[in-house]
Design an enzyme around this catalytic site. Structure first.
Site, short mmCIF file in Angstrom:
data_model
loop_
_atom_site.label_atom_id
_atom_site.label_comp_id
_atom_site.label_asym_id
_atom_site.label_seq_id
_atom_site.Cartn_x
_atom_site.Cartn_y
_atom_site.Cartn_z
N LYS A 90 0.86 -1.19 0.00
CA LYS A 90 0.00 0.00 0.00
C LYS A 90 0.88 1.22 0.00
CE LYS A 90 -3.88 2.17 0.19
NZ LYS A 90 -3.44 2.87 -1.05
N GLN A 111 7.28 3.84 3.96
CA GLN A 111 5.87 3.45 3.97
C GLN A 111 5.64 2.18 4.80
OE1 GLN A 111 3.93 5.48 1.46
NE2 GLN A 111 2.27 4.98 2.86
N LYS A 114 5.49 3.33 8.41
CA LYS A 114 4.34 4.21 8.58
C LYS A 114 3.04 3.40 8.61
CE LYS A 114 4.13 7.50 5.49
NZ LYS A 114 3.78 8.35 4.31
N LYS A 126 5.47 1.74 -3.10
CA LYS A 126 5.40 3.09 -3.69
C LYS A 126 5.67 2.97 -5.18
CE LYS A 126 4.83 7.36 -2.28
NZ LYS A 126 4.16 7.85 -1.07
N GLY A 165 -2.62 8.26 -4.33
CA GLY A 165 -1.96 9.48 -4.80
C GLY A 165 -0.71 9.82 -4.01
N ASP A 166 0.07 10.71 -4.57
CA ASP A 166 1.22 11.33 -3.91
C ASP A 166 1.47 12.60 -4.74
OD1 ASP A 166 3.42 10.67 -1.73
OD2 ASP A 166 4.53 11.46 -3.42
N THR A 209 -4.61 13.48 5.03
CA THR A 209 -3.21 13.64 5.41
C THR A 209 -3.01 14.95 6.19
OG1 THR A 209 -2.64 12.45 3.40
CG2 THR A 209 -0.83 13.50 4.59
N ASN A 240 -2.07 19.05 -1.92
CA ASN A 240 -3.10 18.37 -1.14
C ASN A 240 -2.81 18.42 0.36
OD1 ASN A 240 -3.74 15.43 0.17
ND2 ASN A 240 -5.44 16.22 -1.01
N SER A 376 -6.81 5.73 3.57
CA SER A 376 -6.85 4.84 2.41
C SER A 376 -7.24 3.43 2.83
CB SER A 376 -5.47 4.79 1.73
OG SER A 376 -5.28 5.89 0.88
P1 NDP Z 1 0.89 17.74 -4.36
O1 NDP Z 1 1.36 17.37 -5.71
O2 NDP Z 1 -0.56 17.95 -4.14
O3 NDP Z 1 1.63 19.04 -3.85
C1 NDP Z 1 3.01 19.09 -3.74
C2 NDP Z 1 3.42 20.47 -3.28
O4 NDP Z 1 4.82 20.45 -2.98
C3 NDP Z 1 3.24 21.52 -4.36
O5 NDP Z 1 3.00 22.76 -3.77
C4 NDP Z 1 4.60 21.48 -5.06
O6 NDP Z 1 4.93 22.67 -5.76
C5 NDP Z 1 5.53 21.29 -3.88
N1 NDP Z 1 6.73 20.60 -4.36
C6 NDP Z 1 6.79 19.39 -4.96
N2 NDP Z 1 8.04 19.08 -5.30
C7 NDP Z 1 8.79 20.12 -4.91
C8 NDP Z 1 10.16 20.40 -4.98
N3 NDP Z 1 11.03 19.52 -5.53
N4 NDP Z 1 10.59 21.58 -4.45
C9 NDP Z 1 9.71 22.46 -3.89
N5 NDP Z 1 8.39 22.25 -3.81
C10 NDP Z 1 7.94 21.09 -4.30
O7 NDP Z 1 1.44 16.60 -3.39
P2 NDP Z 1 0.98 16.23 -1.92
O8 NDP Z 1 0.51 17.43 -1.19
O9 NDP Z 1 0.11 15.05 -2.01
O10 NDP Z 1 2.36 15.73 -1.30
C11 NDP Z 1 3.23 16.57 -0.56
C12 NDP Z 1 4.15 15.74 0.32
O11 NDP Z 1 3.35 14.97 1.23
C13 NDP Z 1 5.01 14.71 -0.41
O12 NDP Z 1 6.23 14.57 0.28
C14 NDP Z 1 4.21 13.42 -0.28
O13 NDP Z 1 5.03 12.28 -0.40
C15 NDP Z 1 3.67 13.59 1.13
N6 NDP Z 1 2.49 12.81 1.47
C16 NDP Z 1 1.35 12.86 0.74
C17 NDP Z 1 0.24 12.14 1.11
C18 NDP Z 1 -1.05 12.23 0.38
O14 NDP Z 1 -2.02 11.62 0.83
N7 NDP Z 1 -1.16 12.96 -0.71
C19 NDP Z 1 0.28 11.24 2.29
C20 NDP Z 1 1.50 11.32 3.04
C21 NDP Z 1 2.56 12.07 2.62
P3 NDP Z 1 4.81 22.70 -7.37
O15 NDP Z 1 3.35 22.67 -7.65
O16 NDP Z 1 5.49 23.94 -7.77
O17 NDP Z 1 5.53 21.47 -7.86
O1 2IT Z 2 3.08 8.84 1.48
C1 2IT Z 2 1.92 8.41 1.68
O2 2IT Z 2 1.60 7.86 2.74
C2 2IT Z 2 0.94 8.58 0.61
N1 2IT Z 2 1.24 9.19 -0.41
C3 2IT Z 2 -0.44 8.01 0.76
C4 2IT Z 2 -0.45 6.55 0.42
C5 2IT Z 2 -1.80 5.89 0.35
O3 2IT Z 2 -1.82 4.72 0.00
O4 2IT Z 2 -2.81 6.53 0.66
#
Ligand code: NDP
Ligand code: 2IT
Length: 444
Positions: A90, A111, A114, A126, A165-166, A209, A240, A376
């Site tokens: 997952k 992961q 976590k 992943k 998603g990520d 998240t 997100n 999830s």
């Molecule tokens: P999104 O794609 O929705 O948003 C990512 C954000 O981070 C954007 O604002 C993006 O800016 C910025 N960003 C991405 N890459 C870079 C970079 N190299 N340098 C600077 N800014 C950057 O992703 P999420 O919000 O889903 O994910 C954000 C973080 O949270 C990640 O580390 C992800 O692994 C983690 N995460 C996400 C989960 C989820 O459920 N979605 C769960 C747990 C962890 P820009 O648009 O300019 O690229």
């Molecule tokens: O980093 C993470 O935990 C995620 N991007 C969410 C993974 C999931 O299966 O919901």
């Protein structure tokens, strides 16, 4: 040499071109020393650590698609199926030009622990691709997702591997991926999470998240005799995780004053107007700079530097290694007393060690952002029983899970003689269930 040091030396040699993976492994193994030493003979005999640091399987494949100009484009797709000891693989899919095997292995490794911390039956995985969704039309994103799933479908399934998603993968991408899976296999099953509400998605998954991050932060603050209300908060990213962390922090009476994207950051001393951010980011898919163009009290600053904005609480919610030692020192100097990580491994190892040694209330990613994957897993449960729960039900379960993770983490830290060190706590608490399951299942 201790078992842990031996294994790290082997991993470093075998994966010398994978810095992010090595960083994640190093942090975990260092934390595990106290528990490994207690059971060293058993673990050594079972080759436990050797197996834990090696993914069960890495699938890598070509993703050809046709762009709007009629040109053929080729990306590289991956799925890292890291560990299935406690449940089906997952974990999310990331679409970003920086994606490579090292980044996906670090994310898959994190992961595993976590997912264990959530208390739910999910293994770790992943995947993703170096495809860049930025600036692509909906049709191009669909063409990519359909091609990606045309290869991935044979490796996943509701009881085998359940992606989500990520970075770069939200509701739109999950929809295209789901449609293609269904078309190829003929199965209407919970093979992906983060689905739309009309086709098997869970209420509160989108928010989970970010909300979960604030629930665990709140619990950490309460246990330290502090509270979120009235505090100034800086959040990096505007995707997100950042958006829904901001929403829940504001509900708790905190003042969020900064957000960012990969181009720069905005500061609004009056407090971020989140409806406008949602319109810019979720609807228009625009840049965070547009916020400052529209709001008189806000300023825009090109480039990195968000951690120089003075705050009480910092929530890194963008990407890995976005906060280094200098940033950590700057936060502390400006009075920041708590950090909780919405992103995966956003702090470099020396920044992490600095937070711990300086007594900052610091909740590391694998505990702090576990609310997404936990919800999830709740989506998977709803799909299995062909039911959907109300927003309030899912949100209450999420809150419970996050409060539990805080206590598991704090208790494990204390048990290991590192009270208040949530890095040790999260790694040890996550490790124990996976280790027990692996030992019980024999050498596999
Ligand atoms: P999104 O794609 O929705 O948003 C990512 C954000 O981070 C954007 O604002 C993006 O800016 C910025 N960003 C991405 N890459 C870079 C970079 N190299 N340098 C600077 N800014 C950057 O992703 P999420 O919000 O889903 O994910 C954000 C973080 O949270 C990640 O580390 C992800 O692994 C983690 N995460 C996400 C989960 C989820 O459920 N979605 C769960 C747990 C962890 P820009 O648009 O300019 O690229
Ligand atoms: O980093 C993470 O935990 C995620 N991007 C969410 C993974 C999931 O299966 O919901």
């Amino acid at each position: 040499m201790s078992y842990v040091d031996e294994i790290y030396a082997q991993v470093a040699k075998k994966n010398e071109h994978e810095p992010e993976f090595l960083q994640a492994v190093k942090e975990v193994l260092e934390s595990l020393k106290p528990v490994i030493e207690q059971n060293e003979e058993t673990y050594r005999k079972a080759g436990l650590l050797e197996r834990m640091v090696e993914p069960e399987r890495i699938i890598s494949f070509r993703v050809p698609w046709v762009d709007d100009a009629g040109n053929v484009q080729v990306n590289r797709g991956y799925r890292v199926q890291f560990n299935s000891a406690i449940g089906p693989y997952k974990g999310g899919l990331r679409l970003h030009p920086s994606v490579n095997q090292s980044i996906l292995k670090f994310l898959g490794f994190e992961q595993v622990f976590k997912n264990s911390l959530t208390g739910l039956p999910i293994g770790g995985g992943k995947g993703g691709s170096d495809f860049d969704p930025k600036g692509k039309s909906d049709r191009e994103v669909m063409a990519f997702c359909q091609s990606f799933m045309t290869e991935l479908y044979r490796h996943i399934g509701a009881d085998c591997d359940v992606p989500a998603g990520d970075i770069g993968v939200g509701g739109r991408e999950i929809g295209y991926l789901y449609g293609q899976y269904k078309r190829i296999t003929g199965l209407y099953e919970g093979v992906l999470t983060g689905k739309g509400l009309t086709y098997g998605g869970s209420l509160a998954r989108k928010e989970a998240t970010g909300y979960g991050l604030i629930y665990i932060l709140d619990e950490m603050l309460k246990n330290a005799g502090k509270e979120l209300a009235g505090k100034t908060v800086v959040i990096s990213g505007s995707g997100n995780v950042a958006i829904y962390a901001c929403e829940k922090a504001q509900e708790h009476g905190a003042k969020v004053i900064a957000l960012s994207d990969s181009n720069g950051y905005i500061v609004d001393p009056e407090g971020i107007q989140l409806d406008l951010v949602k319109e810019i980011k979720e609807v228009k898919r625009g840049r965070i700079k547009e916020y400052a163009d529209a709001v008189a009290s806000a300023s825009y600053h090109e480039g990195k530097g968000i951690w120089s904005v003075p705050c009480d609480i910092a929530l890194p919610c963008a990407t890995q290694n976005e906060l280094n030692l200098e940033d950590a020192q700057c936060l502390k100097k400006n009075g920041c007393f708590a950090v909780a990580e919405g992103a995966n491994m956003p702090s470099t190892l020396d920044a992490t060690n600095y937070f711990v040694s300086e007594g900052i209330l610091y909740m590391p990613a694998k505990a702090a952002n576990a609310g997404g994957v936990a919800t999830s897993a709740l989506e998977m449960s709803q799909n299995s029983e062909r039911q959907s729960w109300t927003f309030a039900e899912v949100d209450a379960k999420l809150k419970d899970i996050m409060v539990n993770i805080y206590h598991k983490t704090a208790d494990a830290a204390k048990r290991c003689g590192h009270e208040g060190n949530f890095v040790v706590g999260a790694n040890v608490a996550g490790f124990e269930k996976v280790a027990d399951a692996m030992l019980a299942q024999g050498i596999c």
